[in-house]
Design a protein around this motif. Structure first.
Motif, PDB file in Angstrom:
ATOM      1  N   PRO A  75       1.179   8.761  -5.667  1.00 49.89           N
ATOM      2  CA  PRO A  75       0.285   9.822  -5.172  1.00 49.89           C
ATOM      3  C   PRO A  75      -0.924  10.007  -6.081  1.00 49.89           C
ATOM      4  CG  PRO A  75       2.581  10.534  -5.114  1.00 49.89           C
ATOM      5  CD  PRO A  75       2.557   9.240  -5.858  1.00 49.89           C
ATOM      6  N   THR A  76      -2.025  10.408  -5.488  1.00 51.71           N
ATOM      7  CA  THR A  76      -3.260  10.675  -6.228  1.00 51.71           C
ATOM      8  C   THR A  76      -3.756  12.062  -5.850  1.00 51.71           C
ATOM      9  OG1 THR A  76      -4.670   9.758  -4.488  1.00 51.71           O
ATOM     10  CG2 THR A  76      -3.857   8.213  -6.162  1.00 51.71           C
ATOM     11  N   HIS A  98       2.032   2.795  -3.398  1.00 52.38           N
ATOM     12  CA  HIS A  98       1.096   3.355  -4.376  1.00 52.38           C
ATOM     13  C   HIS A  98       1.502   4.784  -4.725  1.00 52.38           C
ATOM     14  CE1 HIS A  98      -2.463   0.407  -3.489  1.00 52.38           C
ATOM     15  NE2 HIS A  98      -1.400  -0.187  -3.968  1.00 52.38           N
ATOM     16  N   GLN A 109       7.198  10.912   5.833  1.00 55.21           N
ATOM     17  CA  GLN A 109       5.935  10.483   5.238  1.00 55.21           C
ATOM     18  C   GLN A 109       5.850   8.973   5.065  1.00 55.21           C
ATOM     19  OE1 GLN A 109       4.001  13.484   5.664  1.00 55.21           O
ATOM     20  NE2 GLN A 109       2.994  12.401   4.003  1.00 55.21           N
ATOM     21  N   GLY A 110       6.956   8.311   5.232  1.00 53.90           N
ATOM     22  CA  GLY A 110       7.028   6.864   5.066  1.00 53.90           C
ATOM     23  C   GLY A 110       8.489   6.485   5.001  1.00 53.90           C
ATOM     24  N   HIS A 119      -4.689  11.914  -2.299  1.00 55.23           N
ATOM     25  CA  HIS A 119      -3.531  11.768  -1.410  1.00 55.23           C
ATOM     26  C   HIS A 119      -2.291  12.269  -2.149  1.00 55.23           C
ATOM     27  CE1 HIS A 119      -6.435   8.866   0.290  1.00 55.23           C
ATOM     28  NE2 HIS A 119      -5.878   9.183   1.442  1.00 55.23           N
ATOM     29  N   ARG A 132       2.555   6.525   4.690  1.00 56.72           N
ATOM     30  CA  ARG A 132       2.193   6.256   6.085  1.00 56.72           C
ATOM     31  C   ARG A 132       1.287   5.034   6.228  1.00 56.72           C
ATOM     32  NH1 ARG A 132       1.387  11.887   9.455  1.00 56.72           N
ATOM     33  NH2 ARG A 132       2.859  13.164   8.292  1.00 56.72           N
ATOM     34  N   ALA A 133       0.841   4.450   5.114  1.00 53.02           N
ATOM     35  CA  ALA A 133       0.035   3.229   5.198  1.00 53.02           C
ATOM     36  C   ALA A 133       0.811   2.132   5.914  1.00 53.02           C
ATOM     37  CB  ALA A 133      -0.375   2.763   3.796  1.00 53.02           C
ATOM     38  N   GLY A 137       1.171  10.923  -1.349  1.00 53.20           N
ATOM     39  CA  GLY A 137       1.366   9.486  -1.436  1.00 53.20           C
ATOM     40  C   GLY A 137       0.801   8.720  -0.260  1.00 53.20           C
ATOM     41  N   TYR A 138       1.157   7.445  -0.200  1.00 53.91           N
ATOM     42  CA  TYR A 138       0.579   6.521   0.784  1.00 53.91           C
ATOM     43  C   TYR A 138       1.640   5.939   1.714  1.00 53.91           C
ATOM     44  CZ  TYR A 138      -3.664   6.648  -2.049  1.00 53.91           C
ATOM     45  OH  TYR A 138      -4.790   7.062  -2.720  1.00 53.91           O
ATOM     46  N   LYS A 153       0.829  -1.207   0.000  1.00 56.92           N
ATOM     47  CA  LYS A 153       0.000   0.000   0.000  1.00 56.92           C
ATOM     48  C   LYS A 153       0.866   1.260   0.000  1.00 56.92           C
ATOM     49  CE  LYS A 153      -4.202  -1.854   0.409  1.00 56.92           C
ATOM     50  NZ  LYS A 153      -5.255  -1.655  -0.621  1.00 56.92           N
ATOM     51  N   SER A 154       1.962   1.234   0.738  1.00 57.14           N
ATOM     52  CA  SER A 154       2.806   2.430   0.871  1.00 57.14           C
ATOM     53  C   SER A 154       3.489   2.794  -0.436  1.00 57.14           C
ATOM     54  CB  SER A 154       3.856   2.228   1.970  1.00 57.14           C
ATOM     55  OG  SER A 154       4.833   1.281   1.580  1.00 57.14           O
TER      56      SER A 154
END
Length: 303
Positions: A64-65, A62, A251-252, A68, A74-75, A71-72, A59-60
């Motif tokens: 950016p959209t 993925h 952020q991750g 979001h 922090r998933a 990006g992801y 998930k992390s």
């Protein structure tokens, strides 16, 4: 400073725990040992936890959209927190419940030889997995004290896997001692006490992991090396006279957001300032690829 965030350490631990969980389950069924049952549930819980970590890593990654834009990343922190919760409830709380049940309703001690043999086999496998995990941690900590690195690390997946493996090794040691005492004395309460201590260990590790990951979910500053690299990179350009204010946010894993105010040399045009910012960002990303997003605002020093 960029790091390889592969999933090999997670998959390795998953394979080890699948083998161990199956072996422990057979021993728990044949021996009726509470400590063995606690260890079986612990290993099966670890398998589920590692699957959640793999989901978090996927998930992390993925892109950016619009919903979001950062990006992801922090998933992975969210799923790491879920692992800590499951380790607390599925492993620790149930082990303590099983201990209380066995102490209140003691059962005769059966043949513990198979349980002891499987525990020894499991300890070797878990010890090997933990050693591999420690070696990976040593590659990334860059000379920092080991436990300080665990507390400061932004790689929640690596820290969670180490916590699980370390708890497993300690739990297996406790189970071996408890079952040996139960077999030697014929007193099943030793087995129940072993289950109690295993539960306490699992809860302690789960609380540590939850505290560490919660900080990352809320939003934690990046490593100090990032801020130092920003200051060094800015000092290399005479057009950029001073870093006035800087915020870094993790952020991750390997994903950092930089927000900065800077002053520029007098007499520069708007276009000159924009070019200076672009050059600064290019040099910074060459030095720190993990700085995925940067927002630089020109400003003047305030008295």
């Amino acid at each position: 400073m960029a790091e390889d965030h592969s999933t090999s350490h997670i998959i390795q631990s998953l394979m080890v725990n699948l083998i161990i969980a199956a072996a422990k389950g057979v021993a728990a069924l044949l021996s009726g040992s509470g400590s063995m049952l606690a260890e079986t549930l612990h290993s099966f819980a670890d398998c589920g936890n590692q699957l959640l970590l793999l989901l978090g890593v996927k998930k992390s990654r993925h892109a950016p959209t619009a919903a979001h834009p950062l990006g992801y990343g922090r998933a992975l922190y969210f799923w790491s927190f879920m692992v800590a919760l499951l380790l607390f409830t599925g492993g620790g709380v149930f082990s303590i419940y099983e201990s209380i049940h066995k102490l209140g309703h003691p059962e005769p001690v059966g043949d513990m030889r198979l349980a002891l043999a499987i525990l020894g086999f499991s300890l070797v496998l878990e010890g090997w997995a933990t050693l591999k995990n420690v070696q990976e941690l040593n590659k990334r900590r860059k000379g920092r004290p080991f436990f300080r690195f665990l507390s400061d690390s932004k790689d929640s997946d690596l820290v969670v896997v180490f916590g699980e493996n370390a708890a497993a090794v300690l739990g297996l040691g406790i189970a071996l001692l408890a079952i040996t005492l139960a077999a030697l004395t014929g007193d099943g309460s030793w087995d129940a006490i072993g289950s109690l201590f295993i539960g306490v260990v699992l809860i302690g590790v789960a609380i540590f992991l939850a505290i560490e990951v919660k900080s990352l979910i809320i939003g934690e500053a990046a490593d100090p090396e990032i801020a130092a690299a920003v200051t060094t990179t800015a000092a290399e350009d005479p057009r950029l006279t001073r870093v006035l204010h800087m915020i870094t946010i993790q952020q991750g894993p390997a994903e950092v957001l930089l927000i900065m105010k800077a002053s520029f040399a007098p007499g520069l045009s708007v276009e000159d300032v924009a070019r200076a910012i672009n050059d600064f960002e290019d040099r910074l990303r060459g030095r720190c690829p993990e700085v995925r997003w940067s927002f630089i605002e020109p400003d003047v020093p305030r008295s």
